[in-house]
Design an enzyme around this catalytic site. Sequence first.
Site, PDB file in Angstrom:
ATOM      1  CG  HIS A   1       6.365  17.528   3.291  1.00  0.00           C
ATOM      2  ND1 HIS A   1       5.667  16.331   3.364  1.00  0.00           N
ATOM      3  CD2 HIS A   1       6.257  18.097   4.518  1.00  0.00           C
ATOM      4  CE1 HIS A   1       5.166  16.206   4.579  1.00  0.00           C
ATOM      5  NE2 HIS A   1       5.509  17.256   5.305  1.00  0.00           N
TER       6      HIS A   1
ATOM      7  NE  ARG B   1       2.391   2.985  -4.523  1.00  0.00           N
ATOM      8  CZ  ARG B   1       1.648   1.980  -4.070  1.00  0.00           C
ATOM      9  NH1 ARG B   1       2.218   0.947  -3.513  1.00  0.00           N
ATOM     10  NH2 ARG B   1       0.338   2.008  -4.177  1.00  0.00           N
ATOM     11  CB  ILE B   2       8.247   4.866   1.062  1.00  0.00           C
ATOM     12  CG1 ILE B   2       7.383   5.509   2.142  1.00  0.00           C
ATOM     13  CG2 ILE B   2       9.713   5.000   1.427  1.00  0.00           C
ATOM     14  CD1 ILE B   2       7.259   4.655   3.387  1.00  0.00           C
TER      15      ILE B   2
ATOM     16  NE  ARG C   1      -2.477   0.769   3.532  1.00  0.00           N
ATOM     17  CZ  ARG C   1      -2.307   1.954   4.110  1.00  0.00           C
ATOM     18  NH1 ARG C   1      -2.756   3.037   3.524  1.00  0.00           N
ATOM     19  NH2 ARG C   1      -1.698   2.048   5.278  1.00  0.00           N
TER      20      ARG C   1
END
Length: 210
Positions: free
Chosen positions: A118, A100-101, A70
Amino acid sequence: MILDKHEKGSTLRIAVLASGRGSNFEALCKGDTGNGRISLLLTDNENADVLRKASELGVEGIYLSPGRYRTKFGEAEEMEWTRLLKDRGIELVCLAGLMRIIKGSILEEYEGRIMNIHPALLPSFPGLHAQKQALDHGVRITGCTVHFVDAGIDTGPIILQKAVHVKDDDTVETLSSRILEQEHIAYSEAVKLYCGGTLPASQGHIFKRE
Ligand code: GAR
């Protein structure tokens, strides 16, 4: 560490990686990014509005499966994303609301050439719901940050920031919308700086070479 690896003056091919609405993608496409050109949009969400925006703006837009997780990529899937970026000759990767990382092959291949935006003044309020975190903490000033991506969550070297005053009657929605206006300005500025070859980094800090 010198982060600008391209030749000054030549056109630089940029990919935007996004998961949702795509307003930063659109701002990058329409903004002044110097000799950087947004030539690819990659998304992990086949229903994302950003795919429609890419088609309207005449930018190649591709959905690629991120795998079964996820919040991160499957190893094989991240390699597919990396392969596509390399095949298209991408030199700079801009994350714009990618939920998503990135830790695997994309980071290995592009470290120092991946930016993220960000919605807070890092290192305050990393991770999810940054605008709500700012309101919950009662800060009077927040804003947005463009930074290089490293293996941490919103921890990489900061390129530039824009401050936004918090109003007494702000809600998450009103504050987010004023921060977003600044995001759209900040991202193009950061990309233009990078493309101009004026972004050396020293000890995790970015400063503008005169
Ligand atoms: C932006 O506010 C961006 O800063 C944020 O997601 C939004 C995407 O909007 N990113 C993060 O919170 C990453 N931690 P957009 O799809 O309209 O560009």
